[in-house]
Enzyme design. Structure first.
Site, mmCIF file in Angstrom:
data_model
loop_
_atom_site.group_PDB
_atom_site.id
_atom_site.type_symbol
_atom_site.label_atom_id
_atom_site.label_comp_id
_atom_site.label_asym_id
_atom_site.label_seq_id
_atom_site.Cartn_x
_atom_site.Cartn_y
_atom_site.Cartn_z
ATOM 1 N N GLU A 132 4.136 -11.161 14.829
ATOM 2 C CA GLU A 132 3.635 -11.864 16.012
ATOM 3 C C GLU A 132 3.586 -13.360 15.772
ATOM 4 O O GLU A 132 3.849 -14.161 16.664
ATOM 5 C CB GLU A 132 2.231 -11.336 16.368
ATOM 6 N N ARG B 21 0.801 -1.219 0.000
ATOM 7 C CA ARG B 21 0.000 0.000 0.000
ATOM 8 C C ARG B 21 0.835 1.270 0.000
ATOM 9 O O ARG B 21 0.332 2.343 -0.333
ATOM 10 C CB ARG B 21 -0.987 -0.037 1.158
#
Length: 205
Positions: free
Chosen positions: A109, A72
């Site tokens: 994560e 993006r």
């Protein structure tokens, strides 16, 4: 810092930008509130205002490189680069760039990821602006900075369209190392619905 805390408090453009970004609940999986900037791109005024805010900030900073983080960051970076007279350099995921590249791995994560850049795209001493759509934990931006500094570039700032208030402490810690400007403070209603896990997964998308 958020733009509203950086001389743009009350700027009507921020409200228009905020309203143009759609929140999609439970995408791509349950519990994630996805920040969809494709609706911003459909709104000519909001899209232009987003670019203009960044251009106004960076046009006099002597930046020669705008580095966009896949994917993006590619939507905003080239327009900003053209407007301030800089070149655009894509920072891509592995095996997307032909030719010789330099890589920087970073932890997510759940697992890890990697950014790559063409060798020779950025020269030692060049001043760089890093562009991405959203900042949460700062892991991707940290990897981008390390990648650019390894070739001798100076990262002036990192700029993102969306900043999530619940990660303000993380961003303040990150700013101790690098100044960060976001052109939009995310709506509190949606921010409060996000947990840290959901945000991390959303950002990793």
């Amino acid at each position: 810092m958020f733009a509203s805390e950086n001389g743009l408090r009350g700027d009507p453009r921020l409200k228009g930008i905020s309203e143009a970004i759609r929140v999609v609940p439970h995408f791509p999986k349950q519990g994630i509130m996805f920040q969809d900037i494709t609706t911003l791109l459909l709104d000519h005024k909001a899209f232009k205002d987003t670019v203009d805010i960044f251009v106004d900030r960076y046009r006099a900073m002597g930046i020669s490189v705008v580095a966009g983080v896949e994917a993006r960051g590619f939507m905003f970076g080239p327009s900003i680069a053209l407007a301030i007279g800089a070149k655009f350099v894509p920072l891509r995921k592995p095996k997307k760039l032909p030719g010789e590249v330099i890589s920087e791995q970073y932890e997510l994560e759940y697992g890890s990821d990697c950014l790559e850049m063409h060798i020779g795209a950025v020269q030692p001493g060049e001043h760089v602006l890093v562009i991405d759509d959203l900042v949460a934990t700062g892991g991707t931006l940290s990897a981008a900075i390390k990648l650019l500094e390894r070739v001798g570039a100076e990262v002036v700032e990192c700029a993102c369209v969306i900043g999530l208030p619940e990660f303000q402490d993380v961003m303040e810690l990150f700013m101790n190392l690098r100044s960060m400007c976001t052109c939009r403070q995310f709506l509190h209603l949606a921010a409060n619905a996000l947990g840290q896990d959901a945000t991390g997964q959303c950002r990793a998308n």
